[in-house]
Design an enzyme around this catalytic site. Structure first.
Site, PDB file in Angstrom:
ATOM      1  N   GLU A 246      -0.381  13.795 -11.051  1.00  0.00           N
ATOM      2  CA  GLU A 246      -1.538  12.900 -10.914  1.00  0.00           C
ATOM      3  C   GLU A 246      -2.767  13.638 -10.406  1.00  0.00           C
ATOM      4  O   GLU A 246      -3.894  13.247 -10.709  1.00  0.00           O
ATOM      5  CB  GLU A 246      -1.194  11.749  -9.965  1.00  0.00           C
ATOM      6  CG  GLU A 246      -2.167  10.592 -10.031  1.00  0.00           C
ATOM      7  CD  GLU A 246      -1.598   9.316  -9.437  1.00  0.00           C
ATOM      8  OE1 GLU A 246      -2.342   8.624  -8.735  1.00  0.00           O
ATOM      9  OE2 GLU A 246      -0.422   9.004  -9.688  1.00  0.00           O
TER      10      GLU A 246
ATOM     11  N   ASP B 149       2.353   9.629  -9.423  1.00  0.00           N
ATOM     12  CA  ASP B 149       2.876   8.918  -8.257  1.00  0.00           C
ATOM     13  C   ASP B 149       3.997   7.969  -8.657  1.00  0.00           C
ATOM     14  O   ASP B 149       3.918   7.280  -9.679  1.00  0.00           O
ATOM     15  CB  ASP B 149       1.759   8.118  -7.569  1.00  0.00           C
ATOM     16  CG  ASP B 149       1.020   8.956  -6.540  1.00  0.00           C
ATOM     17  OD1 ASP B 149       1.338  10.145  -6.411  1.00  0.00           O
ATOM     18  OD2 ASP B 149       0.123   8.407  -5.869  1.00  0.00           O
TER      19      ASP B 149
ATOM     20  N   TYR C 151       6.330   9.568   0.970  1.00  0.00           N
ATOM     21  CA  TYR C 151       5.373   8.841   0.133  1.00  0.00           C
ATOM     22  C   TYR C 151       4.713   7.712   0.920  1.00  0.00           C
ATOM     23  O   TYR C 151       5.399   6.848   1.473  1.00  0.00           O
ATOM     24  CB  TYR C 151       6.091   8.277  -1.104  1.00  0.00           C
ATOM     25  CG  TYR C 151       5.152   7.621  -2.089  1.00  0.00           C
ATOM     26  CD1 TYR C 151       4.332   8.391  -2.896  1.00  0.00           C
ATOM     27  CD2 TYR C 151       5.075   6.244  -2.186  1.00  0.00           C
ATOM     28  CE1 TYR C 151       3.457   7.799  -3.801  1.00  0.00           C
ATOM     29  CE2 TYR C 151       4.207   5.639  -3.083  1.00  0.00           C
ATOM     30  CZ  TYR C 151       3.400   6.423  -3.881  1.00  0.00           C
ATOM     31  OH  TYR C 151       2.533   5.827  -4.767  1.00  0.00           O
TER      32      TYR C 151
END
Length: 700
Positions: A7, A110, A316
């Site tokens: 990303e 992601d 995350y």
């Protein structure tokens, strides 16, 4: 050849290093059988109305509901309208070339709804048919990436995630495009931005604002007495269970107590209270706590924790779960061993005797588990980054600590028929509350029994005023968004159960708040979020309409969660959204009656072609290509028609009185335009000027 799509360039660089793609080319890395490239966020978006041959901001064109949505390169706004972002177009060409040279794709965007959409929209726009696998990881450490590359998943396992992301994207387009254009048409041009999530969020801010401002404080009176405690130099304070609004009634009762100067114990209740440790952080809970404790905005906290994630220091960040599965729990002792060598919580970690399992439940883990630190040691962090890192460590220590055990005592006593109460507490085991040094002072009561007579050392009557609910802060607004406005939910399990019914997601709530600030619907005043005149004007129009319905928006979010779980088809959701869009478009177009206005002979000072139309809150150019708005409200004062005419005709008013600063101090000034036709103050006694933007309704 395999192409890996990340990303961001920073993530691509780390993956390229691990797979051995060490040669840097324009827009990608290559080597060892891999191309590693990146998407720069959303490179592709849904086409705007003109992409379907529909002229925007026309009553007879609304609602705009495409039969099939089309994809185009990311657009940027210019003075002449929207055009394709050159950087996006360039990167799309790079990715297209790499995919044409490849046998397969590894998706490393992601691991969440938006990350999936970034890849799928790009895949669809390019018309790619290559097979793809998913790299699904919860941290960017070398070990996590290597483990993920060995356990790649079939990309089609995430089709439901993509369908939910696609439904969210199309729903936001339908509601945002049609709602904004319908309300702007009704207002006589200009732009009043509304959205599926932003407008219900603004509604909550405005409702709380009016509830606070319209609250009428009332006096309340309460009785108190003191009696000797266990220690000679201490007293126990009792307070009446009831409070009174009538001062005379309270005074009569006070005099009765004062005459008696003794109370009888009517009830003694002792019990053991066990307080479970808090759950681990998800993003929203971290944002709320960081706002309350350190004053960080939701956007600041997200940016800081994202930096820590990209630095391989935390897992995350955009997670909605506060739990971890068993395999992650197995790694917690190792994490604590590492933390014990450098963390400020080392002493607390060393005192842990066994780990509490309250935050361990795989069935409650969504796409990603709760926030944890990684084994990597932080080096040279900035102060704010260290603050967020320490918050996550501190919460880990709390979450895995034992329960806090207290012995609580509630004593009721009666005098002249009036019930009084006091409470005592002895902490038997501090447990998790010792991490931040909470509740370390005991309140010891004498060993009273029912029927004991308590001699009073003194008695008093206190007075106070009832208080309104405070204005929303980012912390309380995030909590309201999380539960779709339902209040009073202190229990963590109850809040967890409502998560799928909240408005927005952990990943988007900060952006929604910033959008409302950027569009000048509200401002920050210290920690409070205060609606502007523009925001209150919009709320006055949309309140009661479906576009402002918080609970309905919460139901849409719950349905998106059902799509993600494969329990609801994307098509059924979009059919409902289309019906909803038609309804809100009709409601908003009909609101033109609320925008009553009168014409004037004043030419627009900006374009010179239009004529200024006088509305209640704003004066606006009727040339649709200009639509200059000049807001009447400035620093707590509303400009009259005569003053507005003078400003428009001469470019400046005379010296006007009655303005108030943010601190409530009155001042006088002239009002004039800057180069962009925003209004500003000019102070005759000063050489310089202080700018005031008319789109905010307040001083900068």
């Amino acid at each position: 050849m395999i192409t890996i799509l990340a990303e961001k360039p920073s993530v691509a660089r780390e993956i390229a290093r691990i797979v051995g793609a060490m040669k840097r080319e324009e827009g990608y890395f290559t080597g060892n059988g891999y191309h590693v490239t990146w998407a720069l966020g959303h490179l592709v978006q849904l086409a705007l109305p003109d992409g379907y041959g529909i002229k925007g901001f026309r009553r007879d064109s609304l609602p705009v509901i495409p039969k099939n949505f089309e994809l185009i390169p990311r657009q940027v706004k210019t003075d002449k309208g929207y055009k394709a972002d050159a950087a996006a177009v360039k990167q799309i060409k790079v990715i297209t070339k790499l995919w044409n040279e490849s046998d397969g794709i590894i998706v490393a965007t992601d691991c969440a709804r938006e990350g999936e959409l970034i890849f799928r929209y790009l895949y669809s726009y390019i018309g790619c048919t290559l097979p793809f696998q998913r790299l699904w990881i919860s941290s960017l450490t070398d070990a996590a990436i290597r483990k993920g590359l060995k356990k790649l998943k079939d990309g089609r396992e995430y089709d439901n995630l993509y369908q939910a992301a696609k439904a969210r994207s199309e729903a936001d387009w339908l509601v945002g495009i049609n709602g904004t254009q319908a309300l702007s048409v009704a207002a006589g041009r200009g732009t009043y931005s509304v959205g599926r999530v932003q407008t219900p969020t603004l509604t909550m801010v405005c409702q709380r604002f009016w509830e606070n401002k319209r609250f009428q404080p009332e006096p309340v009176y309460q009785l108190h007495f003191t009696t000797p405690s266990v220690s000679v130099d201490e007293v126990v304070k009792f307070a009446s269970v009831e409070k009174w609004k009538d001062k005379e009634e309270a005074a009569i009762l006070y005099n009765k107590v004062k005459e008696q100067m003794a109370a009888t114990v009517t009830k003694v209740e002792k019990r053991e209270k066990i307080e479970n440790p808090p759950l681990l952080y998800d993003l929203t809970t971290l944002q709320k706590k960081a706002n309350t404790r350190h004053g960080f905005t939701a956007e600041q906290t997200l940016a800081l924790v994202q930096k820590l994630y990209e630095a391989k220091l935390v897992t995350y960040p955009r997670t909605s779960s506060r739990y971890i599965p068993e395999d992650v729990f197995d790694e917690v002792p190792m994490l604590f061993d590492r933390l014990a060598t450098h963390s400020s919580f080392a002493e607390k970690i060393g005192a842990l005797d066994g780990l509490n399992r309250r935050s361990v439940d795989a069935s409650k883990v969504t796409d990603h588990h709760a926030l944890l630190v990684t084994p990597n040691r932080p080096l040279a962090l900035y102060k704010d980054e260290q603050t967020i890192y320490d918050m996550i460590v501190g919460r880990m220590v709390e979450a895995f600590s034992p329960e806090c055990v207290k012995d609580t005592t509630t004593v009721r006593a009666e005098c002249e028929g009036i019930a009084f109460e006091t409470k005592g507490c002895i902490v038997r085991k501090a447990g998790w509350r010792s991490v931040y040094g909470e509740d370390n002072i005991d309140t010891v009561l004498p060993d009273w029994k029912e029927g004991d007579i308590l001699a009073m050392s003194g008695c008093s009557m206190s007075s106070g005023m009832t208080r309104p609910k405070p204005l929303h802060t980012e912390s309380t607004l995030l909590a309201a968004m999380e539960t779709a406005g339902r209040e009073g939910l202190e229990d963590e399990e109850a809040r967890q159960a409502l998560k799928d019914c909240g408005i927005g997601t952990p990943a988007t709530r900060a952006a929604i708040i910033e959008t409302l600030l950027k569009r000048e619907y509200m401002v920050r005043v210290k920690k409070s979020l205060v609606p502007t005149e523009k925001g209150l004007a919009l709320y006055s129009i949309v309140r009661g309409m479906d576009i402002a319905d918080v609970e309905m928006t919460g139901r849409w979010e719950a349905e998106l969660a059902e799509i993600e779980k494969g329990r609801m088809p994307h098509e059924a959701f979009i059919r409902d959204i289309e019906s909803y869009t038609r309804k809100i478009t009709t409601e908003l177009l009909a609101s033109d009656k609320l925008f009553g206005h009168k014409a004037s002979d004043c030419a627009c000072p900006k374009c010179g072609k239009g004529t200024m139309q006088f509305y209640g809150k704003v004066v606006r150019c009727d040339n649709p290509d200009c639509a200059l708005p000049v807001f009447r409200q400035m620093a707590g004062r509303t400009l009259t028609d005569a003053e507005m005419n003078e400003l428009l005709a001469k470019g400046s008013t005379g010296v006007l009185n009655g303005f108030k600063s943010r601190l409530g101090k009155p001042f006088s000034a002239m009002v004039t335009f800057d180069a962009d036709f925003n209004t500003k103050f000019v102070f005759p006694e000063a050489k310089g000027t202080k700018k005031f933007t008319n789109r905010k309704g307040g001083r900068k």
